[in-house]
Design an enzyme around this catalytic site. Structure first.
Site, PDB file in Angstrom:
ATOM      1  N   ARG A 174       0.817  -1.222   0.000  1.00  0.00           N
ATOM      2  CA  ARG A 174       0.000   0.000   0.000  1.00  0.00           C
ATOM      3  C   ARG A 174       0.851   1.273   0.000  1.00  0.00           C
ATOM      4  O   ARG A 174       0.448   2.297   0.519  1.00  0.00           O
ATOM      5  CB  ARG A 174      -0.965   0.014   1.194  1.00  0.00           C
ATOM      6  CG  ARG A 174      -1.908  -1.176   1.258  1.00  0.00           C
ATOM      7  CD  ARG A 174      -2.862  -1.228   0.067  1.00  0.00           C
ATOM      8  NE  ARG A 174      -3.659  -2.443   0.114  1.00  0.00           N
ATOM      9  CZ  ARG A 174      -3.355  -3.574  -0.510  1.00  0.00           C
ATOM     10  NH1 ARG A 174      -2.262  -3.654  -1.260  1.00  0.00           N
ATOM     11  NH2 ARG A 174      -4.140  -4.622  -0.436  1.00  0.00           N
ATOM     12  N   SER A 225     -10.750   0.619   3.332  1.00  0.00           N
ATOM     13  CA  SER A 225     -10.040   0.209   4.547  1.00  0.00           C
ATOM     14  C   SER A 225      -9.438   1.420   5.252  1.00  0.00           C
ATOM     15  O   SER A 225      -8.785   2.251   4.628  1.00  0.00           O
ATOM     16  CB  SER A 225      -8.927  -0.783   4.210  1.00  0.00           C
ATOM     17  OG  SER A 225      -9.472  -1.969   3.673  1.00  0.00           O
ATOM     18  N   GLU A 295      -4.530   3.721   6.704  1.00  0.00           N
ATOM     19  CA  GLU A 295      -4.348   3.569   5.264  1.00  0.00           C
ATOM     20  C   GLU A 295      -5.037   4.722   4.543  1.00  0.00           C
ATOM     21  O   GLU A 295      -4.573   5.214   3.520  1.00  0.00           O
ATOM     22  CB  GLU A 295      -4.919   2.234   4.783  1.00  0.00           C
ATOM     23  CG  GLU A 295      -4.804   2.008   3.288  1.00  0.00           C
ATOM     24  CD  GLU A 295      -5.225   0.609   2.882  1.00  0.00           C
ATOM     25  OE1 GLU A 295      -5.933   0.484   1.867  1.00  0.00           O
ATOM     26  OE2 GLU A 295      -4.856  -0.361   3.567  1.00  0.00           O
TER      27      GLU A 295
END
Length: 302
Positions: A174, A225, A295
């Protein structure tokens, strides 16, 4: 700012608005106004706009489809550039795909699967744009953008534009070089696909889409998320094990379906979400000595 607004309007290179509510441009439906909001007609228009903006010495930042983004209640100072319909070109040559940063990744995954091309099955339920997906190295189901990206067309803060190869993007979980080491945004990408059996590819796409529909709360405004998974642990499982699913602060609620999603249950503010994030982080740390990292990108006035 009014002079900049007028100059951008006179240039006739895209949509220009003052004090535009960013709640209209985020999947969480939260966020105060942008002092100045600009959506370019195309890449040439974007380059021209940046020359005008930089001449004023005004700061700017770019957004895509507004997923994975939490905007402060007080909004964002200076200029917000949205990469939208003017930045969604698409060209397929053999198994090589060139696509604009504003193209919806879900739409792209669906389109190429129906054409019998494999590579983006993992993205069948990921909201957002290609630009954002490259920036975050978005992924699911064991794959991510780093597996298919050949090179990315990057716009840097000083207005320069250059291509970065997959290796130069320095992808990790990520993460990409664009987030910290070399801040920039992806305005286009070249992807390497594989020709396959259309029926098999579509079946995998549908399976992934059904999984997301069954396990994630896409019927509520959300940003995807909230936390990075502290591998080998999973953030959603930690939240669920801590008994936090359904916990609510103001209009922000931890999803009953998935512990790593915070939904706008109605009238949520950015402060509600941030307070809930802080509560989750403290609870998980106290119980498991694990410090969760967000995130979702948090931007705007404090």
């Amino acid at each position: 700012m009014s002079n900049l607004f007028m100059d951008l309007k006179k240039a006739d290179i895209g949509k220009v608005k003052e004090n535009e509510p960013l709640s209209k441009h985020t999947t969480m439906k939260i966020g105060g106004p942008a002092d100045l909001f600009f959506e370019p007609n195309n890449q040439e228009a974007l380059s021209k706009a940046l020359r005008i903006i930089n001449n004023y010495g005004v700061k700017w930042r770019a957004i895509g489809r507004g997923s994975n983004l939490l905007v402060a209640d007080k909004g964002i100072e200076d200029v917000v550039i949205k990469l939208g319909s003017g930045m969604d070109d698409f060209e397929l040559s053999g198994e090589t795909l060139t696509v604009g940063g504003g193209y919806s990744i879900v739409r792209l995954a669906t389109t190429i699967s129906k054409m019998g091309f494999s590579g983006l099955e993992f993205a069948s339920g990921i909201p957002g744009s290609i630009g954002g997906a490259v920036y975050m190295n978005a992924g699911a189901h064991g794959s991510d953008m780093s597996k298919i990206l050949v090179k990315a067309h990057i716009l840097f803060a000083d207005g320069t534009i250059e291509w970065l190869t997959n290796e130069e993007m320095e992808f990790s979980y990520r993460m990409s070089i664009l987030q910290e080491k070399k801040p920039g945004i992806c305005i286009g990408a070249v992807l390497k696909l594989e020709k396959g059996e259309r029926a098999d590819i579509v079946a995998v796409m549908q399976k992934n889409k059904d999984y997301r529909k069954d396990t994630q709360p896409w019927n509520f405004p959300c940003a995807g998320s909230i936390f990075r998974n502290p591998l080998p642990k999973y953030a959603g499982q930690l939240v669920e094990d801590a008994g936090l699913k359904g916990y609510q602060i103001g209009g922000a609620k931890i999803s009953d379906m998935h512990g790593n999603f915070i939904v706008n249950a109605g009238g949520a503010t950015s402060k509600d979400v941030l307070d809930l994030i802080d509560f989750i982080k403290k609870t998980i740390y106290d119980k498991y000595a694990i410090m969760l990292e967000t995130e979702v990108e948090i931007i705007g006035r404090n």
